[in-house]
Design a protein around this motif. Structure first.
Motif, PDB file in Angstrom:
ATOM      1  N   ARG A 262       0.815  35.597  42.871  1.00 50.61           N
ATOM      2  CA  ARG A 262       0.182  36.894  42.611  1.00 50.61           C
ATOM      3  C   ARG A 262       0.542  37.484  41.251  1.00 50.61           C
ATOM      4  O   ARG A 262      -0.079  38.446  40.809  1.00 50.61           O
ATOM      5  N   SER A 263       1.547  36.931  40.588  1.00 50.62           N
ATOM      6  CA  SER A 263       2.039  37.518  39.347  1.00 50.62           C
ATOM      7  C   SER A 263       1.086  37.254  38.171  1.00 50.62           C
ATOM      8  O   SER A 263       0.489  36.184  38.064  1.00 50.62           O
ATOM      9  N   LYS A 264       0.971  38.262  37.282  1.00 53.89           N
ATOM     10  CA  LYS A 264       0.144  38.092  36.090  1.00 53.89           C
ATOM     11  C   LYS A 264       0.795  37.105  35.119  1.00 53.89           C
ATOM     12  O   LYS A 264       0.125  36.306  34.473  1.00 53.89           O
ATOM     13  N   GLU A 265       2.133  37.173  34.990  1.00 57.97           N
ATOM     14  CA  GLU A 265       2.883  36.261  34.118  1.00 57.97           C
ATOM     15  C   GLU A 265       3.945  35.565  34.965  1.00 57.97           C
ATOM     16  O   GLU A 265       5.124  35.913  34.910  1.00 57.97           O
ATOM     17  N   PRO A 266       3.563  34.586  35.795  1.00 58.01           N
ATOM     18  CA  PRO A 266       4.535  33.947  36.694  1.00 58.01           C
ATOM     19  C   PRO A 266       5.643  33.230  35.932  1.00 58.01           C
ATOM     20  O   PRO A 266       5.425  32.682  34.849  1.00 58.01           O
ATOM     21  N   LEU A 267       6.844  33.255  36.509  1.00 57.33           N
ATOM     22  CA  LEU A 267       7.991  32.579  35.906  1.00 57.33           C
ATOM     23  C   LEU A 267       7.746  31.079  35.830  1.00 57.33           C
ATOM     24  O   LEU A 267       7.998  30.442  34.804  1.00 57.33           O
ATOM     25  N   ILE A 268       7.274  30.505  36.924  1.00 54.30           N
ATOM     26  CA  ILE A 268       6.884  29.095  36.964  1.00 54.30           C
ATOM     27  C   ILE A 268       5.456  29.044  37.512  1.00 54.30           C
ATOM     28  O   ILE A 268       5.261  29.131  38.724  1.00 54.30           O
ATOM     29  N   PRO A 269       4.441  28.940  36.661  1.00 52.97           N
ATOM     30  CA  PRO A 269       3.052  28.895  37.156  1.00 52.97           C
ATOM     31  C   PRO A 269       2.868  27.704  38.106  1.00 52.97           C
ATOM     32  O   PRO A 269       3.003  26.549  37.697  1.00 52.97           O
ATOM     33  N   LEU A 270       2.574  27.990  39.357  1.00 50.73           N
ATOM     34  CA  LEU A 270       2.458  26.916  40.350  1.00 50.73           C
ATOM     35  C   LEU A 270       1.240  26.037  40.097  1.00 50.73           C
ATOM     36  O   LEU A 270       1.163  24.918  40.606  1.00 50.73           O
ATOM     37  N   SER A 271       0.303  26.539  39.292  1.00 54.44           N
ATOM     38  CA  SER A 271      -0.874  25.727  38.957  1.00 54.44           C
ATOM     39  C   SER A 271      -0.471  24.468  38.190  1.00 54.44           C
ATOM     40  O   SER A 271      -1.211  23.478  38.180  1.00 54.44           O
ATOM     41  N   MET A 272       0.694  24.484  37.548  1.00 56.75           N
ATOM     42  CA  MET A 272       1.138  23.312  36.788  1.00 56.75           C
ATOM     43  C   MET A 272       1.383  22.108  37.691  1.00 56.75           C
ATOM     44  O   MET A 272       1.333  20.963  37.249  1.00 56.75           O
ATOM     45  N   PHE A 273       1.665  22.386  38.968  1.00 55.80           N
ATOM     46  CA  PHE A 273       1.923  21.279  39.887  1.00 55.80           C
ATOM     47  C   PHE A 273       0.645  20.528  40.253  1.00 55.80           C
ATOM     48  O   PHE A 273       0.706  19.487  40.901  1.00 55.80           O
ATOM     49  N   ARG A 274      -0.518  21.051  39.842  1.00 51.99           N
ATOM     50  CA  ARG A 274      -1.760  20.287  40.005  1.00 51.99           C
ATOM     51  C   ARG A 274      -1.822  19.139  38.997  1.00 51.99           C
ATOM     52  O   ARG A 274      -2.604  18.205  39.168  1.00 51.99           O
ATOM     53  N   ASN A 275      -1.028  19.256  37.949  1.00 49.61           N
ATOM     54  CA  ASN A 275      -0.946  18.208  36.934  1.00 49.61           C
ATOM     55  C   ASN A 275       0.003  17.120  37.434  1.00 49.61           C
ATOM     56  O   ASN A 275       1.206  17.352  37.612  1.00 49.61           O
ATOM     57  N   ALA A 276      -0.516  15.918  37.677  1.00 47.03           N
ATOM     58  CA  ALA A 276       0.290  14.828  38.242  1.00 47.03           C
ATOM     59  C   ALA A 276       1.453  14.479  37.326  1.00 47.03           C
ATOM     60  O   ALA A 276       2.558  14.173  37.800  1.00 47.03           O
ATOM     61  N   THR A 277       1.235  14.542  36.019  1.00 43.58           N
ATOM     62  CA  THR A 277       2.309  14.206  35.074  1.00 43.58           C
ATOM     63  C   THR A 277       3.476  15.173  35.222  1.00 43.58           C
ATOM     64  O   THR A 277       4.640  14.756  35.271  1.00 43.58           O
ATOM     65  N   PHE A 278       3.182  16.469  35.318  1.00 46.70           N
ATOM     66  CA  PHE A 278       4.239  17.463  35.466  1.00 46.70           C
ATOM     67  C   PHE A 278       4.993  17.271  36.783  1.00 46.70           C
ATOM     68  O   PHE A 278       6.227  17.236  36.816  1.00 46.70           O
ATOM     69  N   THR A 279       4.256  17.125  37.881  1.00 43.68           N
ATOM     70  CA  THR A 279       4.881  17.010  39.200  1.00 43.68           C
ATOM     71  C   THR A 279       5.771  15.770  39.296  1.00 43.68           C
ATOM     72  O   THR A 279       6.921  15.839  39.758  1.00 43.68           O
ATOM     73  N   LEU A 280       5.270  14.625  38.860  1.00 40.49           N
ATOM     74  CA  LEU A 280       6.051  13.391  38.932  1.00 40.49           C
ATOM     75  C   LEU A 280       7.242  13.427  37.980  1.00 40.49           C
ATOM     76  O   LEU A 280       8.321  12.900  38.302  1.00 40.49           O
ATOM     77  N   SER A 281       7.081  14.052  36.818  1.00 37.81           N
ATOM     78  CA  SER A 281       8.202  14.177  35.878  1.00 37.81           C
ATOM     79  C   SER A 281       9.302  15.060  36.443  1.00 37.81           C
ATOM     80  O   SER A 281      10.491  14.803  36.224  1.00 37.81           O
ATOM     81  N   VAL A 282       8.914  16.108  37.160  1.00 33.92           N
ATOM     82  CA  VAL A 282       9.893  16.983  37.813  1.00 33.92           C
ATOM     83  C   VAL A 282      10.707  16.188  38.837  1.00 33.92           C
ATOM     84  O   VAL A 282      11.943  16.280  38.885  1.00 33.92           O
ATOM     85  N   ILE A 283      10.023  15.402  39.658  1.00 29.27           N
ATOM     86  CA  ILE A 283      10.715  14.592  40.673  1.00 29.27           C
ATOM     87  C   ILE A 283      11.687  13.621  40.010  1.00 29.27           C
ATOM     88  O   ILE A 283      12.841  13.471  40.442  1.00 29.27           O
ATOM     89  N   ALA A 284      11.226  12.964  38.950  1.00 27.51           N
ATOM     90  CA  ALA A 284      12.085  12.009  38.247  1.00 27.51           C
ATOM     91  C   ALA A 284      13.262  12.710  37.572  1.00 27.51           C
ATOM     92  O   ALA A 284      14.369  12.159  37.517  1.00 27.51           O
ATOM     93  N   SER A 285      13.036  13.921  37.069  1.00 20.83           N
ATOM     94  CA  SER A 285      14.101  14.646  36.366  1.00 20.83           C
ATOM     95  C   SER A 285      15.236  15.041  37.302  1.00 20.83           C
ATOM     96  O   SER A 285      16.396  15.116  36.880  1.00 20.83           O
ATOM     97  N   ILE A 286      14.924  15.324  38.553  1.00 21.87           N
ATOM     98  CA  ILE A 286      15.964  15.693  39.518  1.00 21.87           C
ATOM     99  C   ILE A 286      16.988  14.570  39.633  1.00 21.87           C
ATOM    100  O   ILE A 286      18.207  14.796  39.589  1.00 21.87           O
TER     101      ILE A 286
END
Length: 563
Positions: A262-286
């Motif tokens: 709901r935030s106008k300027e979200p801290l972590i825009p959840l829409s980024m997780f629609r990007n497969a590169t971002f989501t998989l990179s996050v998993i690998a980074s953990i």
């Protein structure tokens, strides 16, 4: 005989290379200060905790406090980087980091040290996030490989030099001077950043900060990590306290997701997780974070508590891991820049990460050090190939306006993984050591009995729970204690293996997209030009990236109205 003429672009390329190096010099020195101030105490932590009369839990929390606040603050710094002056934010993070580091030198007990280390982590989060964002401003993904190699080299030098310097300082002048050594370097870093770092101007816009999101994220992460660190020691794993802390963390996480949507300027825009590169990179980074932070913390402890090394010797003994990281980081960065291919190197890195983590879970107090060195090289090479390049891959596919939150998002989850990893590995180590002391009480009693008049002193030390200084123990007792801690530390490394396997799977699934040759600033300008070209109808004067194109005037009014 005729000579081949030099390329007409060569002088321009050299000039651009020199400009980039000048701009990066402040960033590199700032990162060096951060790494040095962190690693200089790693080899002396067993001595520090012993002097402050802390236990294994305090040892773990001195590390975890910094990682926790680094993880929490990283996405905050990243979001601020999309909203405010990035150069000023970078300088602010240096100041916070160094002041907290200096204050930590005055600590009189573990609790004070942990508190200042927590503040130190806030500055470290800014340095980690902002250096990646600023690099994207001035260097294209295709060219960034060789410059990221420089960051890898600085990381390796500070990671090797820090423990060595810390050991020498601790053995010569006392551990408190470890916290003061970075102050003069930090002052120089601030001056160089001010004079050499010149970032492209950005359009000013009205901003809003997601304060509620910051509070909820901090609450969720803190509750989770405090639970992991204290469960099994201060309270049972299955208890009312566990239910309250885990339940509170889950509730805060759910509320955080709702607020971000709901935030106008979200801290972590959840829409980024629609990007497969971002989501998989996050998993690998953990997984990369777990391996990197876990190894740096517990290998130093292994050298001192399981092999009887002094702080200086422990720093020297971890050089193989840093050598692997240095060679892999610099070498792979250069190869990526030259050939433009990145995925094969990430896959090999994930394989080495898995192999190194598993092999380190097999070490004992008397394992041939040549083998231990080989295992450390494999782990270091795996971290060097994956850590920076996962950020590079994400920046390559992210919208220019979200480069800050995207870069810091990957760094955040890497820090979060490292924090959880150190907490879980530390808890597992403490529990394993406690169990082994009970199992081997007869061996310990026999060893203490053989010490004669010294027996009461060593018996009291072991019963106090304070981390022992193994290098000063009598041989009969030292062998037993070294074996116990080696068993506990190798057991904790086993925890990293399944995460490394998950990282390998995530990297295999990453879309293999080519690296662009445009910087973030150039991509933003190109996007604006494309938008203007698409939105302005035929008949208008359009200012594009290549100049002004004047079209007939009869449709000018229509074009103006549609804009």
């Amino acid at each position: 005989m005729s000579s081949t003429p030099a390329s007409p672009d060569a002088p321009a390329e050299k000039k651009e290379h020199r400009r980039v190096l000048e701009a990066l010099s402040g960033l590199i020195l700032g990162m060096f200060v951060s790494m040095l101030a962190s690693t200089v105490v790693s080899s002396s932590l067993p001595v520090i905790i012993n002097d402050l009369q802390g236990d294994q839990t305090a040892f773990t929390w001195v590390i975890t406090a910094t990682l926790l606040t680094t993880a929490i603050s990283t996405p905050i710094w990243g979001k601020l980087a999309d909203l405010f002056n990035r150069k000023l934010l970078f300088q602010l993070s240096i100041v916070i980091f160094i002041l907290a580091t200096a204050a930590a030198g005055f600590s009189q007990n573990p609790e004070t040290l942990i508190a200042f280390r927590a503040v130190q982590g806030i500055g470290a989060g800014g340095l980690a996030a902002l250096s990646q964002v600023i690099m994207a401003d001035i260097i294209s993904p295709r060219e960034r490989g060789r410059y990221m190699g420089l960051f890898g080299a600085v990381m390796a030098v500070s990671t090797v030099g820090g423990p060595l310097l810390g050991g020498v300082i601790t053995d010569g002048w006392g551990w408190r001077w470890n916290f003061y050594v970075a102050l003069p370097v930090a002052i120089v870093a601030l001056v160089i950043v001010q004079s050499t770092l010149h970032l492209p101007g950005r359009e000013k816009r009205k901003v809003s900060i997601d304060y509620l999101g910051i509070v909820l994220l901090s609450t969720a992460v803190s509750l989770l990590l405090i639970w992991v660190s204290l469960a099994g020691d201060s309270f049972e794993w299955w208890s009312l306290t566990t239910a309250l802390m885990v339940g509170g963390a889950l509730l805060a996480a759910v509320l955080f997701v709702i607020v971000e949507l709901r935030s106008k300027e979200p801290l972590i825009p959840l829409s980024m997780f629609r990007n497969a590169t971002f989501t998989l990179s996050v998993i690998a980074s953990i997984a990369t974070g777990i391996a990197m932070f876990g190894a740096s913390v517990f290998l130093s402890q292994y050298m001192q508590l399981s092999r009887g090394a002094t702080p200086t010797e422990a720093g020297l003994m971890t050089i193989p891991m840093i050598a692997g990281l240095l060679i892999a980081s610099v070498g792979v960065g250069a190869l990526i820049t030259r050939f433009g291919s990145w995925k094969p190197y990430l896959v090999v890195g994930a394989v080495l990460l898995t192999a190194g983590s598993y092999l380190l879970s097999t070490i004992h107090y008397d394992t041939d050090f040549t083998l231990v060195s080989l295992y450390m090289v494999l782990l270091g090479a795996g971290v060097g190939m994956t850590m920076q390049n996962l950020v590079l891959v994400v920046q390559n596919t992210t919208e220019p306006t979200k480069i800050g939150v995207a870069s810091s998002g990957v760094t955040f989850f890497r820090s979060l993984g490292g924090t959880i990893g150190v907490s879980v590995m530390g808890a597992a180590l403490a529990a394993r050591v406690t169990d082994l002391i009970v199992e081997r009480k007869d061996d310990i009693a026999a060893a203490i009995a053989s010490l004669g008049s010294e027996a009461p002193k060593w018996a009291e030390l072991l019963q106090s729970g304070t981390l022992p200084k193994v290098s000063e123990m009598p041989k009969a007792l030292r062998i037993v204690v070294e074996d116990i801690y080696a068993n506990g530390i190798s057991h904790s490394f086993l925890i990293a293996v399944p995460f490394a396997v998950i990282s390998l799977i995530a990297i295999l699934l990453l879309p293999n997209k080519p690296l662009t040759r445009m910087t973030t600033t150039e991509r933003a300008q190109a996007a604006e030009a494309d938008l203007a070209t698409v939105s302005v109808p035929e008949g208008m004067s359009v200012l594009t990236a290549t100049g002004s194109v004047t079209l007939p005037d009869d449709d000018h009014q229509a074009g103006t109205s549609r804009r």
